[in-house]
Motif scaffolding. Structure first.
Motif, mmCIF file in Angstrom:
data_model
loop_
_atom_site.group_PDB
_atom_site.id
_atom_site.type_symbol
_atom_site.label_atom_id
_atom_site.label_comp_id
_atom_site.label_asym_id
_atom_site.label_seq_id
_atom_site.Cartn_x
_atom_site.Cartn_y
_atom_site.Cartn_z
ATOM 1 N N UNK A 268 0.831 -1.197 0.000
ATOM 2 C CA UNK A 268 0.000 0.000 0.000
ATOM 3 C C UNK A 268 0.871 1.254 0.000
ATOM 4 N N UNK A 269 1.965 1.226 0.758
ATOM 5 C CA UNK A 269 2.874 2.374 0.806
ATOM 6 C C UNK A 269 3.483 2.639 -0.564
ATOM 7 N N UNK A 270 3.858 1.577 -1.262
ATOM 8 C CA UNK A 270 4.454 1.752 -2.589
ATOM 9 C C UNK A 270 3.447 2.377 -3.552
ATOM 10 N N UNK A 271 2.196 1.916 -3.503
ATOM 11 C CA UNK A 271 1.164 2.471 -4.387
ATOM 12 C C UNK A 271 0.937 3.950 -4.092
ATOM 13 N N UNK A 272 0.888 4.304 -2.819
ATOM 14 C CA UNK A 272 0.660 5.705 -2.458
ATOM 15 C C UNK A 272 1.870 6.571 -2.781
ATOM 16 N N UNK A 273 3.054 5.982 -2.700
ATOM 17 C CA UNK A 273 4.254 6.745 -3.011
ATOM 18 C C UNK A 273 4.300 7.115 -4.492
#
Length: 401
Positions: A268-273
Motif C-alpha cells: 500500500x505504501x508503494x502504491x501511495x508513493x
C-alpha cells in the motif's frame, strides 16, 4: 522525513501606506475635550505616530526589532480603543488605515476602523512567527495569533473585507500553522528515536491534519484566492505522511514478526508513493510560474524566495521521495528475507502444485480407510459422542462429591 528536513510554508507580511494618526487624534481631543488636553496628550500621540511609521517601514519582516515594534503598536491601539472612537462617523476621529492584501499585493483596502488596523497588525505578527525561529514553537504561536485574529478582530472590520483578514482565511491559516507544528512534533519524535508505533501514530495525525487543511483550501470562499501551489503543497504533505505512516507500521509489524501484515502495508505504501511522486511533479511544473508569491521554509532553516525557493523546494521534495523509496525498498527486502527464512512462499507453492498421488503410501491407506467408514462426517460423529460422554462423566463426578 526521518532526517528532520522538511519544507514548510511561511506567510508574507501585509504592506501598508503612510498613515497620519497624530492629526486626527489631536483634532478629536480638541473638539471633544479642550486644547489643554490636546497639548497634554501630544507627546503620547507623537509616540503612537512614530510607532506607526516604524510599522510602515518594516514591511518585509526582516528588520531587527520589527516584532517588538508591532507588539508595542498593538498595545497602543488597545489603549486608544478605550479612549478615542475611530470610525467613519462624524463624531469620531477620522483615521484612514490603508493596507494591501498579503496574497494579492495589488489589492489595496482603506478603512477608518481601528479594528481593521488591529487585525492587520495581528496578521503581520502571525506572519513573522511563521517565518523565523524554532519552527514548532513559533508555528504554535502563529496559530494562536491567527486564532485571535479570527475570533476578535476580523468580525469587527468593515465590509467589504480584504480576503486575507476574513474569518475563513484566518481559520485556514490557523489550521495550517497548527498542522506544521504537529509536523515538527513528528520530526522531534524521529530525532528522539521513538518507537515505530509512536511514529506511525504521529505521522497519521499529521497526514489527517494536512487533509483537513487541503479541504479548507477548497472552500468556496477561498478556492480561487490562494495560488495553486499552496493547495498542491498541502496535498503533497498529506500524501507524504500517509506513506510515512505505512512505512512505520511496516517497521512495527517487522518487530512483531507479522510478516504478512508488513508486506500488505508496504504494498500500500508503494502504491501511495507513486501518487506522491505524481503530485510532486505537478508542483514542480506549476510552481515555477508562481514561486514569487510563495514563501517556503526548511526544518531547521530560514525563509527563501524566488528562484532559490523553487530550487530548494524541488530539491527537498525530491530528497524526501528518494528517501522514502529507499526505505520502502529496504523494508521490502527485509520482508523477503524473513519469508526466505521460513521457506515461504516456495513451500506453499510446492504444496499447491503437489498432486494427491504424491502423498506417502501409509497416509493414503489411512485416508482411504476413513473414507470407507463415512469420511469426515463419521469423525465428527465420533467427536460428538466423546463430548457427550465427557459431560456425563463430569456430572457423575459432581454427584459423587
Amino acid at each position: 522525513m526521518p532526517t528532520a528536513q522538511s519544507v514548510m510554508l511561511a506567510i508574507h507580511c501585509k504592506k501598508t501606506d503612510t498613515t497620519d494618526v497624530k492629526t486626527p487624534l489631536l483634532t478629536y481631543i480638541r473638539a471633544t475635550y479642550s486644547d489643554r488636553e490636546a497639548d497634554d496628550a501630544a507627546d503620547d500621540v507623537e509616540k503612537v505616530q512614530s510607532l506607526r511609521a516604524e510599522v510602515g517601514l518594516a514591511q518585509s519582516g526582516t528588520q531587527p526589532g520589527v516584532r517588538d515594534t508591532l507588539i508595542k503598536y498593538y498595545r497602543c491601539l488597545n489603549a486608544i480603543e478605550t479612549r478615542f472612537p475611530i470610525s467613519k462617523e462624524k463624531s469620531a476621529a477620522q483615521v484612514n488605515f490603508a493596507w494591501y492584501d498579503a496574497f494579492r499585493p495589488s489589492r489595496r483596502v482603506v478603512q477608518p476602523n481601528l479594528h481593521y488596523e488591529k487585525a492587520a497588525v495581528l496578521f503581520n505578527l502571525a506572519a513573522l512567527s511563521s517565518q523565523a525561529g524554532p519552527l514548532g514553537q513559533l508555528s504554535t504561536e502563529a496559530c494562536g495569533l491567527f486564532a485571535l485574529l479570527r475570533e476578535s478582530e476580523s468580525p469587527k472590520t468593515d465590509s467589504p473585507k480584504p480576503m486575507d483578514l476574513t474569518t475563513e482565511c484566518a481559520g485556514l491559516l490557523e489550521k495550517l500553522m497548527l498542522t506544521q507544528a504537529q509536523e515538527c512534533v513528528y520530526h522531534k519524535a524521529v530525532i528522539d528515536k521513538k518507537s515505530p508505533n509512536v511514529l506511525a501514530r504521529l505521522a497519521k495525525q499529521a497526514g489527517t491534519m494536512y487533509d483537513e487543511v487541503e479541504r479548507a483550501f477548497a472552500a468556496p470562499s477561498l478556492a480561487n484566492y490562494f495560488d495553486k501551489s499552496w493547495a498542491q503543497h498541502v496535498s503533497l504533505k498529506a500524501s507524504i505522511y500517509q506513506v510515512e505512516e505505512l512505512i512505520q507500521l511496516g517497521q512495527q509489524y517487522r518487530s512483531e514478526d507479522k510478516v504478512n501484515n508488513q508486506i500488505a502495508v508496504l504494498k500500500e505504501a508503494f502504491a501511495r508513493l507513486q501518487n506522491t511522486r505524481r503530485i510532486a511533479r505537478a508542483i514542480s511544473t506549476e510552481m515555477s510560474d508562481s514561486v514569487n508569491r510563495t514563501q517556503v521554509r526548511q526544518f531547521p532553516g530560514s525563509a527563501v524566495r524566488s528562484a532559490r525557493s523553487l530550487s530548494r523546494y524541488t530539491e527537498s521534495v525530491d530528497g524526501l521521495l528518494r528517501q522514502q523509496f529507499d526505505r520502502l525498498a529496504a523494508a521490502t527486502d527485509n520482508a523477503r528475507l524473513k519469508l526466505a527464512e521460513w521457506e515461504l512462499p516456495d513451500t506453499l507453492k510446492a504444496l499447491d502444485a503437489r498432486p494427491p498421488s504424491a502423498l506417502p503410501e501409509a497416509l493414503s491407506r489411512e485416508l482411504a480407510e476413513i473414507e470407507a467408514i463415512g469420511g469426515v462426517n463419521h469423525l465428527k460423529g465420533i467427536l460428538a459422542e466423546i463430548g457427550e460422554l465427557r459431560r456425563e462423566v463430569d456430572a457423575d463426578l459432581m454427584a459423587a462429591q
